[in-house]
Scaffold this motif. Structure first.
Motif, PDB file in Angstrom:
ATOM      1  N   ASN A 326     -67.321  17.300 -25.774  1.00 61.32           N
ATOM      2  CA  ASN A 326     -67.015  18.436 -26.640  1.00 61.32           C
ATOM      3  C   ASN A 326     -68.227  19.363 -26.664  1.00 61.32           C
ATOM      4  N   VAL A 327     -68.065  20.553 -26.119  1.00 60.19           N
ATOM      5  CA  VAL A 327     -69.131  21.554 -26.141  1.00 60.19           C
ATOM      6  C   VAL A 327     -68.922  22.372 -27.411  1.00 60.19           C
ATOM      7  N   LYS A 328     -69.675  22.050 -28.438  1.00 62.10           N
ATOM      8  CA  LYS A 328     -69.435  22.598 -29.772  1.00 62.10           C
ATOM      9  C   LYS A 328     -69.645  24.117 -29.811  1.00 62.10           C
ATOM     10  N   TRP A 357     -59.678  21.315 -19.163  1.00 69.78           N
ATOM     11  CA  TRP A 357     -60.383  21.900 -20.302  1.00 69.78           C
ATOM     12  C   TRP A 357     -59.391  22.381 -21.348  1.00 69.78           C
ATOM     13  N   PHE A 358     -59.858  22.392 -22.577  1.00 73.13           N
ATOM     14  CA  PHE A 358     -59.076  22.920 -23.689  1.00 73.13           C
ATOM     15  C   PHE A 358     -59.978  23.766 -24.579  1.00 73.13           C
ATOM     16  N   ARG A 359     -59.442  24.862 -25.042  1.00 73.15           N
ATOM     17  CA  ARG A 359     -60.121  25.666 -26.052  1.00 73.15           C
ATOM     18  C   ARG A 359     -59.487  25.345 -27.398  1.00 73.15           C
ATOM     19  N   VAL A 360     -60.320  25.160 -28.425  1.00 67.27           N
ATOM     20  CA  VAL A 360     -59.808  24.851 -29.757  1.00 67.27           C
ATOM     21  C   VAL A 360     -59.575  26.171 -30.486  1.00 67.27           C
ATOM     22  N   GLY A 364     -57.006  25.079 -35.098  1.00 65.05           N
ATOM     23  CA  GLY A 364     -57.342  23.710 -34.750  1.00 65.05           C
ATOM     24  C   GLY A 364     -56.529  23.123 -33.622  1.00 65.05           C
ATOM     25  N   THR A 365     -55.565  23.857 -33.066  1.00 65.42           N
ATOM     26  CA  THR A 365     -54.767  23.362 -31.948  1.00 65.42           C
ATOM     27  C   THR A 365     -55.526  23.551 -30.633  1.00 65.42           C
ATOM     28  N   LEU A 366     -55.091  22.792 -29.605  1.00 66.96           N
ATOM     29  CA  LEU A 366     -55.731  22.881 -28.293  1.00 66.96           C
ATOM     30  C   LEU A 366     -54.891  23.753 -27.376  1.00 66.96           C
ATOM     31  N   TRP A 367     -55.597  24.613 -26.621  1.00 66.06           N
ATOM     32  CA  TRP A 367     -54.889  25.458 -25.650  1.00 66.06           C
ATOM     33  C   TRP A 367     -55.625  25.456 -24.322  1.00 66.06           C
ATOM     34  N   SER A 368     -54.830  25.389 -23.254  1.00 62.24           N
ATOM     35  CA  SER A 368     -55.329  25.614 -21.899  1.00 62.24           C
ATOM     36  C   SER A 368     -54.094  25.767 -21.020  1.00 62.24           C
ATOM     37  N   LEU A 394     -63.448  21.705 -24.908  1.00 62.39           N
ATOM     38  CA  LEU A 394     -63.330  20.319 -24.491  1.00 62.39           C
ATOM     39  C   LEU A 394     -63.234  20.262 -22.969  1.00 62.39           C
ATOM     40  N   LEU A 395     -64.105  19.477 -22.345  1.00 65.38           N
ATOM     41  CA  LEU A 395     -64.121  19.320 -20.888  1.00 65.38           C
ATOM     42  C   LEU A 395     -63.808  17.866 -20.560  1.00 65.38           C
ATOM     43  N   ILE A 396     -62.825  17.645 -19.679  1.00 62.21           N
ATOM     44  CA  ILE A 396     -62.302  16.300 -19.458  1.00 62.21           C
ATOM     45  C   ILE A 396     -62.183  16.012 -17.964  1.00 62.21           C
ATOM     46  N   LEU A 397     -62.594  14.804 -17.568  1.00 60.35           N
ATOM     47  CA  LEU A 397     -62.431  14.325 -16.206  1.00 60.35           C
ATOM     48  C   LEU A 397     -61.497  13.124 -16.196  1.00 60.35           C
ATOM     49  N   ALA A 398     -60.615  13.071 -15.201  1.00 59.33           N
ATOM     50  CA  ALA A 398     -59.721  11.932 -14.992  1.00 59.33           C
ATOM     51  C   ALA A 398     -60.009  11.383 -13.604  1.00 59.33           C
TER      52      ALA A 398
END
Length: 591
Positions: A326-328, A357-360, A364-368, A394-398
């Motif tokens: 989470n990049v605050k 990635w998601f932008r808050v 408070g919802t997540l969008w990308s 939010l940056l996420i790796l799978a």
């Protein structure tokens, strides 16, 4: 002595005294009948005035001086004129009014001026290292290096350690990095190896009864280089007998606190915090985490298993992991182009398949672009797990465990620097402990020692050596400063049977062990005490204490990243006569 004072020494109390200075001409200014010279040495700068009273010949000679020429000046110390004091210089209240200027050595037109604002490329600086070392920044780094080494020597001397030099020419023991080999003239066809560390010798010293050994040791490793690695490097090597890991760590805690206080004026509370290897990899993706800022890794794998999003679900179901950071308060600062750059970064540098990635949003919802592939309930679970707040990114790796560790650690370090998440002068020191004893060599399909083959397992893991070696944890500990490994050590194996078991797991048979390490194994049969120690990377310590990112900035004569010395042009070819004496011949290699 050619000089009575240095160029950083003169103060108002010297006014009226006749003194002599030596140094290099930093600059000259002709003020119509008088020439002003900024004279520099490693101690500072003094303004020298060559006026009519010193004779026209001296004035003319001063006007012809080129920058970086070496001169000697005799004159009388005087107060600077009112309004002409320079508060930026320690000598700024006075000047030297010259009676005589002597040119000690002229300077050809230099390829660069050490005091210029914009530095030339590193290759040019290394080619003319003697000019580069005149730069105040380089001199400060080497002075800092000298101070740190002195603090280390003093600390260990006060704690009853004995400084013992170990050989540079030794036996090749091919474990870890490649050795630098030295052919023997006296023993044709035989080779010495330059030491990767004094590891075996210091263990011999423990057997010999020198229960507290220390050495500032030169070490050599023929390995791929980077900004914080050199083929030859210096380490503070230490070993103790009749100790456990806590004793060694406690000794280094005291050294860290003392050095930080005496060198930087920084109070470092002790004992330094500790973290297990498993925890470091889980929370930060690296065994040398930078703890100056947060941005910890969050595991989302269990949430991913509930989703129908192919990227997340596929990774989780196939034994991979879905993890993120989470990049605050950063979503507003990251354009799509910048996120695409981060995506290419993790793909190119760490082999990741991509970056989600998601932008808050304010509510408070997540969008990308991938939000439509996930149910609102799962998006809410991700937001809760990552403690998401409006404007967070939010940056996420799978991917596999290793790729998520390396990729997220890389992102974390990059963003920590880019977003200035820590103070430039901050110093965070900690320990990572309980490393695995072994790791798998994927190419050869065998165990290799994570540290070295003489590392002792934790007493509670002794039974696992036979039943579950991969679960066996070592009595190993790494000192971490600002996200860099600043030292590493272990408690050593002193029991012959345990050493044999470890060699068996590493595929080192009795004959090979005797050939490579026979003198140490023999020594362990003669009352070897329990012992352990650590090696501290002096080059890295200086780099970190100086707030630099390139280890070549704290070494007087470093090699390039291709292990080449631009100044002396080493390595170089030798003539056939030398090769013949060594029973060698040159073989041309196609590039």
């Amino acid at each position: 002595m050619l000089r009575t004072h240095t160029c950083g020494q003169l103060r108002p109390e010297h006014i009226g005294q006749t003194v002599t200075l030596c140094g290099w001409v930093e600059s000259t200014r002709d003020h119509g009948g008088a020439v002003f010279i900024d004279l520099r040495d490693r101690y500072g700068i003094t303004q020298v005035v060559v006026g009519p009273e010193s004779g026209q010949a001296n004035v003319d000679a001063a006007g012809r001086l080129s920058n970086e020429s070496c001169i000697r000046v005799r004159g009388v110390v005087a107060a600077r004129l009112e309004g002409k004091k320079n508060d930026k210089l320690a000598t700024g209240e006075v000047e030297l009014r010259s009676e005589e200027v002597e040119l000690l050595n002229d300077c050809d037109s230099p390829p660069f001026v050490p005091t210029q604002q914009e530095l030339p490329g590193e290759d040019l600086r290394l080619r003319y290292r003697y000019l580069d070392l005149r730069r105040p920044a380089m001199q400060r780094s080497l002075i800092l290096r000298s101070q740190i080494i002195k603090e280390m020597r003093d600390y260990f001397a006060e704690n009853d350690f004995i400084d013992v030099e170990t050989p540079i020419l030794g036996r090749s023991t091919p474990e870890g990095a490649r050795d630098y080999l030295v052919p023997s003239r006296v023993h044709p066809g035989k080779f010495y190896a330059l030491p990767q560390s004094p590891q075996l010798y210091k263990q011999i010293l423990m057997v010999a009864g020198f229960d507290r050994y220390v050495q500032v040791a030169k070490c050599f490793r023929d390995e791929d280089l980077r900004a914080d690695r050199q083929p030859e490097f210096t380490q503070l090597d230490m070993e103790m007998s009749f100790v456990d890991a806590d004793d060694v760590i406690g000794m280094i805690d005291g050294l860290v606190a003392r050095t930080a206080k005496n060198i930087l004026g920084v109070d470092v509370p002790t004992p330094l915090p500790r973290m297990t290897y498993d925890e470091a990899m889980r929370r930060f993706g690296h065994d040398a985490p930078d703890l100056r800022f947060g941005m910890e890794i969050v595991d989302l794998t269990e949430i991913a298993k509930k989703t129908e999003f192919r990227v997340f679900r596929g990774a989780a179901d196939s034994g991979g992991f879905v993890r993120g950071i989470n990049v605050k308060n950063a979503a507003g600062d990251f354009s799509r182009k910048r996120i695409d750059e981060l995506t290419e970064y993790v793909k190119h540098d760490f082999g990741a398949k991509g970056l989600a990635w998601f932008r808050v949003e304010p509510e408070g919802t997540l969008w990308s672009p991938i939000s439509k592939n996930l149910e609102d309930a799962h998006l809410a679970e991700i937001a809760t797990a990552m403690e998401a707040e409006p404007n967070d990114l939010l940056l996420i790796l799978a991917d596999s465990w290793n790729v998520t560790c390396k990729g997220l650690n890389g992102l974390r370090k990059r963003l920590g620097a880019e977003l200035k998440l820590y103070e430039p002068g901050a110093l965070h020191c900690s320990w990572v402990v309980e490393f695995p004893m072994f790791e798998r060599d994927e190419e050869e399909g065998r165990f290799v020692a994570m540290h070295h083959p003489f590392t002792a397992p934790r007493p509670q893991d002794l039974e696992r050596l036979a039943s579950d070696p991969e679960a066996c944890r070592a009595q190993a500990y790494d000192l971490v400063i600002n996200g860099s490994e600043a030292g590493g050590g272990t408690i050593r194996i002193h029991d012959q049977e345990i050493q044999r078991q470890v060699f068996d797991l590493l595929g080192i048979d009795e004959e090979t062990a005797k050939d490579r390490f026979g003198f140490l194994l023999d020594a362990l049969r003669f009352g070897a005490p329990p012992h352990g120690g650590i090696a501290l990377g002096i080059d890295r310590w200086v780099m970190l204490f100086a707030g630099l990112e390139n280890i070549r900035e704290v070494i007087a004569f470093p090699k390039t990243q291709r292990a080449y010395d631009n100044m002396t042009e080493a390595p170089g070819s030798v003539d056939d006569k030398q090769l013949k004496e060594l029973a060698l011949r040159s073989v041309s290699v196609k590039s």
